[in-house]
Write a protein that holds these residues in place. Structure first.
Motif, PDB file in Angstrom:
ATOM      1  N   VAL A  11      94.260  42.021  40.862  1.00 44.87           N
ATOM      2  CA  VAL A  11      93.597  43.302  41.157  1.00 44.87           C
ATOM      3  C   VAL A  11      92.580  43.544  40.048  1.00 44.87           C
ATOM      4  CG1 VAL A  11      93.873  45.784  41.527  1.00 44.87           C
ATOM      5  CG2 VAL A  11      95.609  44.208  42.399  1.00 44.87           C
ATOM      6  N   VAL A  12      91.322  43.766  40.440  1.00 43.16           N
ATOM      7  CA  VAL A  12      90.241  43.918  39.463  1.00 43.16           C
ATOM      8  C   VAL A  12      90.121  45.398  39.071  1.00 43.16           C
ATOM      9  CG1 VAL A  12      89.097  41.934  40.555  1.00 43.16           C
ATOM     10  CG2 VAL A  12      88.290  44.239  41.059  1.00 43.16           C
ATOM     11  N   PRO A  13      89.364  45.710  38.016  1.00 42.62           N
ATOM     12  CA  PRO A  13      89.357  47.079  37.488  1.00 42.62           C
ATOM     13  C   PRO A  13      89.070  48.156  38.527  1.00 42.62           C
ATOM     14  CG  PRO A  13      88.227  45.605  35.977  1.00 42.62           C
ATOM     15  CD  PRO A  13      88.561  44.790  37.174  1.00 42.62           C
ATOM     16  N   THR A  14      88.246  47.865  39.494  1.00 44.44           N
ATOM     17  CA  THR A  14      87.882  48.878  40.491  1.00 44.44           C
ATOM     18  C   THR A  14      88.804  48.868  41.713  1.00 44.44           C
ATOM     19  OG1 THR A  14      86.268  47.255  41.241  1.00 44.44           O
ATOM     20  CG2 THR A  14      85.440  49.061  39.896  1.00 44.44           C
ATOM     21  N   GLY A  15      89.844  48.049  41.683  1.00 49.73           N
ATOM     22  CA  GLY A  15      90.861  48.129  42.727  1.00 49.73           C
ATOM     23  C   GLY A  15      90.767  47.087  43.826  1.00 49.73           C
ATOM     24  N   ASP A  16      89.753  46.245  43.817  1.00 50.96           N
ATOM     25  CA  ASP A  16      89.724  45.175  44.821  1.00 50.96           C
ATOM     26  C   ASP A  16      90.844  44.185  44.505  1.00 50.96           C
ATOM     27  OD1 ASP A  16      87.645  46.077  46.360  1.00 50.96           O
ATOM     28  OD2 ASP A  16      86.109  44.931  45.304  1.00 50.96           O
ATOM     29  N   ALA A  17      91.602  43.854  45.548  1.00 49.04           N
ATOM     30  CA  ALA A  17      92.667  42.856  45.392  1.00 49.04           C
ATOM     31  C   ALA A  17      92.123  41.516  45.860  1.00 49.04           C
ATOM     32  CB  ALA A  17      93.884  43.255  46.210  1.00 49.04           C
ATOM     33  N   LEU A  18      92.415  40.474  45.076  1.00 51.07           N
ATOM     34  CA  LEU A  18      91.875  39.140  45.342  1.00 51.07           C
ATOM     35  C   LEU A  18      92.973  38.094  45.190  1.00 51.07           C
ATOM     36  CD1 LEU A  18      88.716  39.373  43.019  1.00 51.07           C
ATOM     37  CD2 LEU A  18      88.776  39.790  45.486  1.00 51.07           C
ATOM     38  N   PRO A  19      92.850  36.974  45.894  1.00 52.16           N
ATOM     39  CA  PRO A  19      93.827  35.902  45.720  1.00 52.16           C
ATOM     40  C   PRO A  19      93.614  35.098  44.432  1.00 52.16           C
ATOM     41  CG  PRO A  19      92.752  35.800  47.869  1.00 52.16           C
ATOM     42  CD  PRO A  19      91.945  36.721  47.019  1.00 52.16           C
ATOM     43  N   CYS A  20      92.481  35.292  43.765  1.00 54.99           N
ATOM     44  CA  CYS A  20      92.195  34.529  42.548  1.00 54.99           C
ATOM     45  C   CYS A  20      91.126  35.272  41.753  1.00 54.99           C
ATOM     46  CB  CYS A  20      91.695  33.138  42.913  1.00 54.99           C
ATOM     47  SG  CYS A  20      90.152  33.221  43.821  1.00 54.99           S
ATOM     48  N   LEU A  21      90.814  34.724  40.587  1.00 50.76           N
ATOM     49  CA  LEU A  21      89.888  35.418  39.685  1.00 50.76           C
ATOM     50  C   LEU A  21      88.463  35.526  40.207  1.00 50.76           C
ATOM     51  CD1 LEU A  21      90.906  33.623  36.394  1.00 50.76           C
ATOM     52  CD2 LEU A  21      91.408  35.971  37.032  1.00 50.76           C
ATOM     53  N   ALA A  22      88.060  34.584  41.036  1.00 49.68           N
ATOM     54  CA  ALA A  22      86.632  34.474  41.344  1.00 49.68           C
ATOM     55  C   ALA A  22      86.281  34.823  42.786  1.00 49.68           C
ATOM     56  CB  ALA A  22      86.165  33.048  41.033  1.00 49.68           C
ATOM     57  N   ALA A  23      87.249  35.321  43.545  1.00 48.25           N
ATOM     58  CA  ALA A  23      87.008  35.510  44.979  1.00 48.25           C
ATOM     59  C   ALA A  23      86.066  36.680  45.289  1.00 48.25           C
ATOM     60  CB  ALA A  23      88.329  35.705  45.711  1.00 48.25           C
ATOM     61  N   HIS A  24      85.713  37.467  44.282  1.00 53.08           N
ATOM     62  CA  HIS A  24      84.784  38.587  44.543  1.00 53.08           C
ATOM     63  C   HIS A  24      83.435  38.095  45.058  1.00 53.08           C
ATOM     64  CE1 HIS A  24      83.280  37.305  40.699  1.00 53.08           C
ATOM     65  NE2 HIS A  24      84.485  37.481  40.208  1.00 53.08           N
ATOM     66  N   GLY A  25      83.137  36.817  44.810  1.00 53.93           N
ATOM     67  CA  GLY A  25      81.836  36.307  45.252  1.00 53.93           C
ATOM     68  C   GLY A  25      81.839  35.814  46.693  1.00 53.93           C
ATOM     69  N   LEU A  26      82.994  35.735  47.324  1.00 52.57           N
ATOM     70  CA  LEU A  26      83.067  35.132  48.660  1.00 52.57           C
ATOM     71  C   LEU A  26      82.694  36.127  49.759  1.00 52.57           C
ATOM     72  CD1 LEU A  26      86.301  32.970  48.441  1.00 52.57           C
ATOM     73  CD2 LEU A  26      83.977  32.407  47.816  1.00 52.57           C
ATOM     74  N   PRO A  27      82.164  35.631  50.867  1.00 51.15           N
ATOM     75  CA  PRO A  27      81.753  36.524  51.953  1.00 51.15           C
ATOM     76  C   PRO A  27      82.948  36.952  52.808  1.00 51.15           C
ATOM     77  CG  PRO A  27      81.229  34.260  52.517  1.00 51.15           C
ATOM     78  CD  PRO A  27      81.828  34.214  51.147  1.00 51.15           C
ATOM     79  N   LEU A  28      83.853  37.711  52.202  1.00 48.73           N
ATOM     80  CA  LEU A  28      85.030  38.226  52.910  1.00 48.73           C
ATOM     81  C   LEU A  28      85.061  39.739  52.752  1.00 48.73           C
ATOM     82  CD1 LEU A  28      87.694  35.673  51.604  1.00 48.73           C
ATOM     83  CD2 LEU A  28      86.815  35.816  53.939  1.00 48.73           C
ATOM     84  N   PRO A  29      85.590  40.466  53.736  1.00 43.23           N
ATOM     85  CA  PRO A  29      85.685  41.917  53.589  1.00 43.23           C
ATOM     86  C   PRO A  29      86.604  42.271  52.427  1.00 43.23           C
ATOM     87  CG  PRO A  29      86.499  41.195  55.757  1.00 43.23           C
ATOM     88  CD  PRO A  29      86.144  39.968  54.991  1.00 43.23           C
ATOM     89  N   SER A  30      86.194  43.264  51.635  1.00 39.98           N
ATOM     90  CA  SER A  30      87.011  43.604  50.471  1.00 39.98           C
ATOM     91  C   SER A  30      88.317  44.264  50.917  1.00 39.98           C
ATOM     92  CB  SER A  30      86.243  44.532  49.537  1.00 39.98           C
ATOM     93  OG  SER A  30      86.033  45.761  50.175  1.00 39.98           O
ATOM     94  N   ALA A  31      89.324  44.141  50.046  1.00 38.09           N
ATOM     95  CA  ALA A  31      90.629  44.769  50.297  1.00 38.09           C
ATOM     96  C   ALA A  31      90.948  45.573  49.044  1.00 38.09           C
ATOM     97  CB  ALA A  31      91.680  43.698  50.538  1.00 38.09           C
ATOM     98  N   ASN A  32      90.750  46.895  49.123  1.00 42.88           N
ATOM     99  CA  ASN A  32      90.852  47.699  47.906  1.00 42.88           C
ATOM    100  C   ASN A  32      92.135  48.534  47.914  1.00 42.88           C
ATOM    101  OD1 ASN A  32      90.284  50.064  45.999  1.00 42.88           O
ATOM    102  ND2 ASN A  32      88.543  48.700  45.614  1.00 42.88           N
ATOM    103  N   VAL A  33      92.784  48.588  46.776  1.00 44.38           N
ATOM    104  CA  VAL A  33      94.061  49.319  46.695  1.00 44.38           C
ATOM    105  C   VAL A  33      93.871  50.828  46.832  1.00 44.38           C
ATOM    106  CG1 VAL A  33      95.126  47.524  45.267  1.00 44.38           C
ATOM    107  CG2 VAL A  33      94.005  49.481  44.163  1.00 44.38           C
ATOM    108  N   ARG A  34      92.635  51.296  46.717  1.00 49.60           N
ATOM    109  CA  ARG A  34      92.393  52.722  46.953  1.00 49.60           C
ATOM    110  C   ARG A  34      92.420  53.043  48.456  1.00 49.60           C
ATOM    111  NH1 ARG A  34      87.907  52.981  42.195  1.00 49.60           N
ATOM    112  NH2 ARG A  34      89.136  54.159  40.689  1.00 49.60           N
TER     113      ARG A  34
END
Ligand code: SF4
Ligand code: FES
Length: 377
Positions: free
Chosen positions: A260-283
């Motif tokens: 889980v990154v500082p702004t709440g996006d949950a990711l399967p790994c450290l670098a997945a924020h760059g992938l073209p997938l819909p975000s999944a945010n804990v908020r």
């Protein structure tokens, strides 16, 4: 993403086990400016950090999902004034708590607070064995404070792990780094060659070691493992650019780790924020849905998403086609075989980088782009 249909989500929700660990990236703020950092390049987009109550909910939900470990990382997690509160919540939930820190700000007072809160383990990053090189790589005079902090870890009775990211500019100093670790009575040292995400990808030419450097390092590490057996555990990770097959990244997509990154996006790994997938945010969603059913976590689970050569390869269950983020970063398509694999049709990209790292005229100390240079805050 179009390839993720309802059936896939339903299948995953009935078969997926819980995560082994939560990696809570509490903040991307950091006093250091390491050029090998895996944090995103656009650091300014991560200012709106989860507050204390939000993190406490995330930690609790991770424990309810079955997680056993909580790694508190960043950036520099000590910049969060509520760190001890978060450790306490994790400890109350029965999670094994691990602080991953540069150690700047690990004062006697903070250390005592964290100890009282139930922190189980501390990992301190070291950039090198001596001040000049360490401070140059870290982008800040910090070596002396790191050594003090590592001593404090031992004084308070915690197990001490030293994390040393290896690269072209420090890999020749493994003997001296190991001597420093012995002197600090570290229980464990991780000598992991750089993974090329975030700032490290930007600095790849200055970081990728030569074949000769690696060969030397392997001899040194093998001898040290023998000599230090039973006293200090040495974990050595080679750069995957030199491997024949890729790593099964994170133990498989959405299989073991939840970031889980500082702004709440949950990711399967450290670098997945760059992938073209819909975000999944804990908020917006609870962690159970995110883990079991979100497109972000379902996208590359298992092997159904694979193209050839992975699809028809005997090793597809062994390495799961390698790293999705590396495939995307190098080819623009996250479903392609990780170009590190010698069977990948894109392997030439990796071969070209390796050839460059082995040119006679390539100096060992190419200039590094410190991560703060592009930080807009
Ligand atoms: Fe692994 Fe795919 Fe390479 Fe086969 S082709 S070894 S599954 S990455
Ligand atoms: Fe994202 Fe490897 S870092 S799958």
């Amino acid at each position: 993403m179009s390839e993720i249909d309802g059936d896939a989500a339903e299948r995953s929700s009935t078969t997926v086990e819980g995560p082994l660990g939560l990696l809570a990236e509490l903040t991307y703020r950091c006093p250091l400016a390491c050029a090998y950092c895996s944090n995103p390049i656009e650091l300014a987009a991560y200012r709106d950090e989860l507050d204390t109550a939000e993190w406490q909910r995330v930690i609790t939900e991770a424990a309810e999902l079955g997680a056993l470990q909580c790694h508190l990382s960043g950036g520099e997690p000590l910049l969060r004034r509520d760190l001890a509160d978060l450790v306490r919540t994790a400890a109350e939930q029965g999670l094994y708590t691990n602080l991953v820190t540069s150690a700047l700000g690990f004062t006697a007072k903070r250390a005592a607070e964290l100890h009282d809160a139930g922190l189980d383990h501390v990992q301190v990053s070291l950039q090198a064995d001596e001040p000049a090189l360490s401070d140059r790589i870290a982008g800040l005079p910090s070596f002396a404070r790191k050594i003090d902090a590592a001593r404090r870890v031992r004084e308070l009775g915690w197990p001490l792990t030293l994390n040393v990211v290896l690269h072209r500019q420090n890999i020749d100093r493994i003997p001296e780094i190991l001597a420093a670790a012995e002197e600090l009575e570290a229980d464990r040292i991780e000598l992991a060659n750089t993974q090329y995400y975030g700032w490290a990808a930007l600095n790849r030419a200055a970081l990728l070691p030569s074949r000769e450097q690696l060969a030397e390092a392997e001899v040194v590490v093998r001898e040290a493992k023998e000599r230090l057996r039973g006293r200090m555990e040495i974990i050595y990770v080679i750069p995957d650019y030199y491997a024949t097959y890729p790593k099964p990244c994170m133990g498989g997509w959405g299989a073991r780790q939840l970031v889980v990154v500082p702004t709440g996006d949950a990711l399967p790994c450290l670098a997945a924020h760059g992938l073209p997938l819909p975000s999944a945010n804990v908020r917006e969603h609870d962690l159970a849905w995110i883990w079991r059913d979100s497109p972000m976590f379902s996208a590359y689970r298992g092997t159904d998403w694979m193209q050839d050569p992975c699809r028809s390869c005997d090793r597809r269950e062994v390495d799961l086609g390698g790293c999705r983020c590396q495939a995307f970063a190098l080819t623009g398509d996250a479903t392609r075989t990780d170009p590190v694999c010698h069977l990948s049709p894109d392997h030439g990209i990796v071969e070209a980088a390796v050839a460059e790292a082995n040119e006679e005229r390539t100096p060992v100390d190419l200039p590094l782009v410190p991560r703060r240079e592009r930080q807009r805050n």
